[in-house]
Enzyme design. Structure first.
Site, short mmCIF file in Angstrom:
data_model
loop_
_atom_site.label_atom_id
_atom_site.label_comp_id
_atom_site.label_asym_id
_atom_site.label_seq_id
_atom_site.Cartn_x
_atom_site.Cartn_y
_atom_site.Cartn_z
N CYS A 34 9.83 23.59 -4.37
CA CYS A 34 9.09 24.19 -3.28
C CYS A 34 8.40 25.48 -3.84
O CYS A 34 8.81 26.33 -4.66
CB CYS A 34 10.11 24.79 -2.13
SG CYS A 34 9.26 25.75 -1.01
N ASP A 41 13.27 20.52 -3.91
CA ASP A 41 12.95 19.46 -2.52
C ASP A 41 13.40 17.87 -2.94
O ASP A 41 12.83 17.60 -3.87
CB ASP A 41 11.65 19.55 -2.00
CG ASP A 41 11.49 20.89 -0.94
OD1 ASP A 41 12.52 21.30 -0.77
OD2 ASP A 41 10.36 21.33 -1.02
#
Length: 128
Positions: A34, A41
């Protein structure tokens, strides 16, 4: 053949270019970072496409997807980038990339990006 992450996608000839058939490839090992929080992520990526003259070489696809693991990308950006890179390499009749990201902060995000070649030429459909 390389064994390190790589942005280079390879293609091989489609053994049945005269036939419309769908290829589906899924991996649950996709990771990016991210850009806002720096947190990883994780996503399941599903690629569905109807090939024309070319199909993706699977090891190159694995290394391509692996290349995102330490890069900062928003969900929508990375899904559309994957679609764009695959379409540019394979020139398929149709393609869909679905990125189903693991829940973070109580939010579950699924991004679907589509491409379809039209009679007038390539046409990219908006992400869902």
């Amino acid at each position: 053949m390389p064994t390190q992450p790589s942005k280079e996608l390879e293609r091989i000839p489609n053994p049945k270019p005269e036939r419309d058939y769908e290829i589906e490839i899924t991996t649950n090992e996709f990771t990016c970072v991210c850009p806002r929080t720096g947190q990883p992520d994780f996503a399941t990526i599903t690629i569905r496409y109807v090939p024309d003259q070319w199909i993706v070489e699977l090891k190159s696809l694995k290394l391509y997807l692996w290349s995102y693991r330490n890069e900062g990308h928003y969900h929508e950006e990375v899904t559309n980038t994957i679609l764009d890179d695959l379409v540019r390499t394979l020139e398929p009749r149709r393609m869909t990339v679905i990125a189903d990201f693991n829940i973070r902060g109580g939010l579950h995000t699924v991004v679907t990006a589509r491409y379809e070649r039209t009679a007038e030429g390539p046409a990219r459909l908006a992400a869902d």
